[in-house]
Write a protein that holds these residues in place. Structure first.
Motif, PDB file in Angstrom:
ATOM      1  N   THR A 336       8.450   4.191  13.915  1.00 36.44           N
ATOM      2  CA  THR A 336       8.718   2.771  13.679  1.00 36.44           C
ATOM      3  C   THR A 336       7.806   2.250  12.581  1.00 36.44           C
ATOM      4  O   THR A 336       8.240   1.525  11.674  1.00 36.44           O
ATOM      5  CB  THR A 336       8.467   1.958  14.968  1.00 36.44           C
ATOM      6  N   ALA A 337       6.525   2.655  12.659  1.00 39.36           N
ATOM      7  CA  ALA A 337       5.558   2.230  11.642  1.00 39.36           C
ATOM      8  C   ALA A 337       6.006   2.708  10.263  1.00 39.36           C
ATOM      9  O   ALA A 337       5.973   1.958   9.288  1.00 39.36           O
ATOM     10  CB  ALA A 337       4.182   2.782  11.972  1.00 39.36           C
ATOM     11  N   LEU A 338       6.467   3.954  10.208  1.00 37.63           N
ATOM     12  CA  LEU A 338       6.880   4.519   8.925  1.00 37.63           C
ATOM     13  C   LEU A 338       8.077   3.756   8.360  1.00 37.63           C
ATOM     14  O   LEU A 338       8.124   3.456   7.165  1.00 37.63           O
ATOM     15  CB  LEU A 338       7.235   6.000   9.100  1.00 37.63           C
ATOM     16  N   SER A 339       9.032   3.404   9.225  1.00 46.10           N
ATOM     17  CA  SER A 339      10.183   2.687   8.677  1.00 46.10           C
ATOM     18  C   SER A 339       9.805   1.256   8.280  1.00 46.10           C
ATOM     19  O   SER A 339      10.375   0.702   7.356  1.00 46.10           O
ATOM     20  CB  SER A 339      11.392   2.743   9.621  1.00 46.10           C
ATOM     21  N   GLU A 342       8.257   1.782   4.825  1.00 40.93           N
ATOM     22  CA  GLU A 342       9.252   2.074   3.807  1.00 40.93           C
ATOM     23  C   GLU A 342      10.201   0.899   3.601  1.00 40.93           C
ATOM     24  O   GLU A 342      10.547   0.559   2.481  1.00 40.93           O
ATOM     25  CB  GLU A 342      10.001   3.370   4.146  1.00 40.93           C
ATOM     26  N   GLY A 343      10.588   0.269   4.709  1.00 37.56           N
ATOM     27  CA  GLY A 343      11.515  -0.851   4.615  1.00 37.56           C
ATOM     28  C   GLY A 343      10.929  -2.032   3.851  1.00 37.56           C
ATOM     29  O   GLY A 343      11.639  -2.713   3.115  1.00 37.56           O
ATOM     30  N   ASN A 344       9.621  -2.274   4.023  1.00 40.02           N
ATOM     31  CA  ASN A 344       8.994  -3.402   3.335  1.00 40.02           C
ATOM     32  C   ASN A 344       8.339  -2.983   2.032  1.00 40.02           C
ATOM     33  O   ASN A 344       7.779  -3.822   1.323  1.00 40.02           O
ATOM     34  CB  ASN A 344       7.944  -4.044   4.239  1.00 40.02           C
ATOM     35  N   ASN A 345       8.407  -1.684   1.748  1.00 46.07           N
ATOM     36  CA  ASN A 345       7.822  -1.134   0.535  1.00 46.07           C
ATOM     37  C   ASN A 345       6.359  -1.550   0.372  1.00 46.07           C
ATOM     38  O   ASN A 345       5.964  -2.083  -0.664  1.00 46.07           O
ATOM     39  CB  ASN A 345       8.655  -1.542  -0.685  1.00 46.07           C
ATOM     40  N   VAL A 346       5.583  -1.350   1.425  1.00 46.90           N
ATOM     41  CA  VAL A 346       4.150  -1.651   1.355  1.00 46.90           C
ATOM     42  C   VAL A 346       3.369  -0.381   1.682  1.00 46.90           C
ATOM     43  O   VAL A 346       3.910   0.573   2.217  1.00 46.90           O
ATOM     44  CB  VAL A 346       3.744  -2.771   2.340  1.00 46.90           C
ATOM     45  N   GLY A 347       2.096  -0.391   1.367  1.00 48.23           N
ATOM     46  CA  GLY A 347       1.267   0.793   1.564  1.00 48.23           C
ATOM     47  C   GLY A 347       0.498   0.795   2.870  1.00 48.23           C
ATOM     48  O   GLY A 347       0.046   1.827   3.322  1.00 48.23           O
ATOM     49  N   ARG A 348       0.298  -0.410   3.477  1.00 46.98           N
ATOM     50  CA  ARG A 348      -0.539  -0.459   4.681  1.00 46.98           C
ATOM     51  C   ARG A 348      -0.092  -1.563   5.628  1.00 46.98           C
ATOM     52  O   ARG A 348       0.463  -2.574   5.202  1.00 46.98           O
ATOM     53  CB  ARG A 348      -2.000  -0.631   4.305  1.00 46.98           C
ATOM     54  N   LEU A 349      -0.322  -1.314   6.894  1.00 47.90           N
ATOM     55  CA  LEU A 349       0.051  -2.264   7.934  1.00 47.90           C
ATOM     56  C   LEU A 349      -1.181  -2.622   8.750  1.00 47.90           C
ATOM     57  O   LEU A 349      -2.063  -1.788   8.946  1.00 47.90           O
ATOM     58  CB  LEU A 349       1.096  -1.632   8.876  1.00 47.90           C
ATOM     59  N   ILE A 350      -1.215  -3.859   9.228  1.00 42.94           N
ATOM     60  CA  ILE A 350      -2.314  -4.327  10.064  1.00 42.94           C
ATOM     61  C   ILE A 350      -1.928  -4.091  11.528  1.00 42.94           C
ATOM     62  O   ILE A 350      -0.810  -4.395  11.936  1.00 42.94           O
ATOM     63  CB  ILE A 350      -2.521  -5.843   9.858  1.00 42.94           C
ATOM     64  N   VAL A 351      -2.849  -3.514  12.290  1.00 45.19           N
ATOM     65  CA  VAL A 351      -2.575  -3.286  13.706  1.00 45.19           C
ATOM     66  C   VAL A 351      -3.330  -4.335  14.539  1.00 45.19           C
ATOM     67  O   VAL A 351      -4.555  -4.410  14.478  1.00 45.19           O
ATOM     68  CB  VAL A 351      -2.990  -1.859  14.123  1.00 45.19           C
ATOM     69  N   LEU A 352      -2.582  -5.135  15.276  1.00 45.76           N
ATOM     70  CA  LEU A 352      -3.172  -6.159  16.148  1.00 45.76           C
ATOM     71  C   LEU A 352      -2.701  -5.920  17.573  1.00 45.76           C
ATOM     72  O   LEU A 352      -1.562  -5.522  17.789  1.00 45.76           O
ATOM     73  CB  LEU A 352      -2.718  -7.571  15.722  1.00 45.76           C
ATOM     74  N   THR A 363      -2.068   3.308   7.112  1.00 49.86           N
ATOM     75  CA  THR A 363      -1.532   3.515   5.764  1.00 49.86           C
ATOM     76  C   THR A 363      -0.574   4.701   5.783  1.00 49.86           C
ATOM     77  O   THR A 363      -0.548   5.487   6.734  1.00 49.86           O
ATOM     78  CB  THR A 363      -2.659   3.846   4.759  1.00 49.86           C
ATOM     79  N   ARG A 364       0.190   4.812   4.685  1.00 48.96           N
ATOM     80  CA  ARG A 364       1.058   5.974   4.539  1.00 48.96           C
ATOM     81  C   ARG A 364       0.250   7.257   4.614  1.00 48.96           C
ATOM     82  O   ARG A 364       0.682   8.235   5.221  1.00 48.96           O
ATOM     83  CB  ARG A 364       1.727   5.946   3.167  1.00 48.96           C
ATOM     84  N   SER A 365      -0.924   7.244   3.964  1.00 50.15           N
ATOM     85  CA  SER A 365      -1.687   8.503   3.947  1.00 50.15           C
ATOM     86  C   SER A 365      -2.231   8.836   5.335  1.00 50.15           C
ATOM     87  O   SER A 365      -2.346  10.005   5.670  1.00 50.15           O
ATOM     88  CB  SER A 365      -2.780   8.502   2.878  1.00 50.15           C
ATOM     89  N   ASP A 366      -2.507   7.818   6.174  1.00 50.10           N
ATOM     90  CA  ASP A 366      -2.871   8.116   7.567  1.00 50.10           C
ATOM     91  C   ASP A 366      -1.747   8.922   8.223  1.00 50.10           C
ATOM     92  O   ASP A 366      -1.988   9.910   8.927  1.00 50.10           O
ATOM     93  CB  ASP A 366      -3.039   6.826   8.388  1.00 50.10           C
ATOM     94  N   ILE A 367      -0.518   8.457   7.989  1.00 52.01           N
ATOM     95  CA  ILE A 367       0.631   9.100   8.638  1.00 52.01           C
ATOM     96  C   ILE A 367       0.829  10.509   8.098  1.00 52.01           C
ATOM     97  O   ILE A 367       1.049  11.450   8.858  1.00 52.01           O
ATOM     98  CB  ILE A 367       1.904   8.246   8.444  1.00 52.01           C
ATOM     99  N   MET A 368       0.712  10.664   6.769  1.00 47.79           N
ATOM    100  CA  MET A 368       0.920  11.982   6.170  1.00 47.79           C
ATOM    101  C   MET A 368      -0.174  12.963   6.604  1.00 47.79           C
ATOM    102  O   MET A 368       0.102  14.123   6.882  1.00 47.79           O
ATOM    103  CB  MET A 368       0.973  11.876   4.641  1.00 47.79           C
TER     104      MET A 368
END
Ligand SMILES: [Zn+2]
Length: 395
Positions: A336-339, A342-352, A363-368
Motif C-alpha cells: 500500500t505504501a509503495l502504491s 508511486e501514485g502520488n509520485n513522491v519520494g517519501r511518506l510520513i508515518v504517524l 522512502t522508496r529506498s527503504d522499501i528497495m
C-alpha cells in the motif's frame, strides 16, 4: 488529455486512448486496400462474393471503416467478457480502454485464486469466439444479390475470421495475454503464486522475443515489433509486482520505515543555505520539518535547489517546504505504501500513529533495501519482534 470516455456498458466506463485514434484509420485503410485478397479468402469458405462489385468507387474504404469499427467493437465485447466474470467474483473494473494494441480492462487487483483467474482470463477469448460465430451465422444467412447485401456479408465474413483470430492470438501462453493468465492459473494449482507468475512471465518474454524477431524479418512489421515490446514490458511488470507482493506479505510500514528516533528533522526557520549544507553533510535528500514536536512539512533537495544561489539566505525552509503531506499509519502494509509513493509520485511518506505522533519516515529506498534483504534472507520475516528494524536509515 490522453484518454476520453465514449460511453459505458454495465456501468463500466469505456475510454479511447489517443493512440487508438491513430490506429483506427490505419486499420480502415489496410482493410480497404485488401478487399480483393479478403474476398478470395472468404470465397474459400463459400463466400460467393464478387470482388469486382466490392472494389468499385469508394466502397473499399467504406468497407474498411465499417470492418475496423466492427473489429474494435469485438475488442470491447472481449474485454466486457473478462470484466463481467471479474465483477461476478467481486473484483471491480475501473474502466475498459481501447488503445494501439486493442483493449485493456483495468482490474484494481488480481485474483489470487487460480479458478477465478482462470475463468476471468478464459471469458475474453470465449466471447471473441461467440462474436465470430454470430458473425459467421450472419454471413451465411444474409442473401447475396445486391451490392448492399454483398457489402454487409463482406464485413460479417471479415469479422468472423478476425474474432476467431483474436481469440487464438490471445490464447498464446504468455503474459500479458489471456493465455499467460490461464497458464499462471494452471501453474498456481501446484506452485506458489509468485513462482507461477515468474514462469508465465518468462514464457511471455520468450514469446515477445520470438514475435519481435518475426517482425524484423521482411516484410518488416513495425506493429508486430511494437506488440512484442508491449508484451515484454507487460510480462516483466507483472512479474516484478507479484514478486514484491509475495516478499512483502505480512510486512508492515513499521518494519521497513526509518524510525523517528533515527530521522533528523529540520526547523522551519532554517535558512535554505544551511539546509543545503546539512543535506550534503548528512547525505540525505529530504527531511521532515518539525515545529514544537509536530511535523508540519517535508523539504527536499529539489525544493532547496529551486531557490537561486543569491537568495538562499533570504528564504527559509517554511517558504519552500511541502505542507500537503502524504501520511501512512505504521500498521499499513508495504505494498500500500509503495502504491501511495508511486501514485502520488513522491519520494517519501510520513508515518504517524493514531495519536498523530510522528513514528518514522518511509522512502522508496527503504522499501528497495528491505526487498533486497528479504529476498536474500527469507528468514528475516520469521523474526516477529515487530519493532526493531534491521534496515539502515536512508532518507
Ligand atoms: Zn483478453
Amino acid at each position: 488529455m490522453r484518454r476520453f470516455r465514449i460511453g459505458s456498458a454495465f456501468g463500466i466506463p469505456i475510454q479511447l486512448d489517443l493512440t487508438f485514434l491513430l490506429v483506427l484509420p490505419l486499420f480502415a485503410w489496410i482493410i480497404g486496400s485488401q478487399v480483393e485478397p479478403t474476398v478470395e479468402l472468404l470465397n474459400q469458405f463459400g463466400g460467393n462474393l464478387d470482388p469486382a462489385v466490392l472494389t468499385t468507387d469508394l466502397l473499399p474504404w467504406l468497407l474498411g471503416i465499417a470492418a475496423a469499427i466492427g473489429l474494435f467493437t469485438g475488442v470491447v465485447l472481449h474485454e466486457l467478457g473478462h470484466s463481467l466474470v471479474a465483477i461476478r467474483y467481486g473484483y471491480p473494473i475501473e474502466s475498459i480502454t481501447l488503445w494501439l494494441f486493442g483493449g485493456i480492462a483495468q482490474l484494481d487487483e488480481m485474483p489470487e485464486d487460480w479458478r477465478q483467474e482462470f475463468l476471468i482470463a478464459l471469458a475474453g477469448p470465449v466471447v471473441s469466439v461467440l462474436v465470430g460465430i454470430v458473425s459467421l451465422v450472419g454471413f451465411v444467412l444474409v442473401p447475396s444479390g445486391t451490392t448492399a447485401f454483398a457489402a454487409v456479408r463482406f464485413v460479417l465474413g471479415y469479422l468472423a475470421l478476425m474474432n476467431v483470430a483474436l481469440a487464438v492470438f490471445n490464447m498464446l501462453p504468455g503474459f500479458p495475454m489471456d493465455g499467460g493468465r490461464i497458464l499462471r492459473a494452471l501453474l498456481a494449482r501446484t506452485n506458489p503464486y509468485a513462482r507461477a507468475t515468474e514462469i508465465a512471465a518468462e514464457v511471455g518474454k520468450g514469446f515477445a522475443i520470438l514475435l519481435a524477431l518475426f517482425g524484423l524479418f521482411p516484410p518488416f512489421n513495425p506493429l508486430l515489433i511494437g506488440l512484442a515490446f508491449f508484451i515484454y514490458i507487460g510480462a516483466a511488470g507483472e512479474s516484478r509486482q507479484t514478486v514484491m507482493r509475495a516478499a512483502f506479505e505480512g510486512v508492515t510500514v513499521a518494519d521497513v520505515m526509518t524510525p523517528a528516533d533515527r530521522v533528523t528533522t529540520v526547523d522551519p526557520d532554517t535558512k535554505v543555505r544551511e539546509l543545503i549544507r546539512t543535506m550534503f553533510e548528512e547525505r540525505h535528500t529530504g527531511y521532515p520539518v518539525e515545529r514544537n514536536g509536530e511535523i508540519v512539512g517535508l523539504v527536499t533537495l529539489e525544493d532547496a535547489r529551486a531557490v537561486r544561489e543569491v537568495e538562499r539566505d533570504a528564504y527559509t525552509v517554511s517558504d519552500i517546504m511541502t505542507t500537503e503531506l502524504i501520511v501512512l499509519s505504521p500498521e499499513e502494509d508495504v505494498m500500500t505504501a509503495l502504491s501511495e509513493l508511486e501514485g502520488n509520485n513522491v519520494g517519501r511518506l510520513i508515518v504517524l500513529d493514531e495519536a498523530d505522533e510522528f513514528r518514522g519516515l518511509l522512502t522508496r529506498s527503504d522499501i528497495m533495501t528491505a526487498l533486497t534483504i528479504i529476498k536474500e534472507n527469507p528468514d528475516y520475516k520469521a523474526d516477529d519482534e515487530g519493532e526493531a528494524t534491521v534496515f539502515e536509515p536512508q532518507a
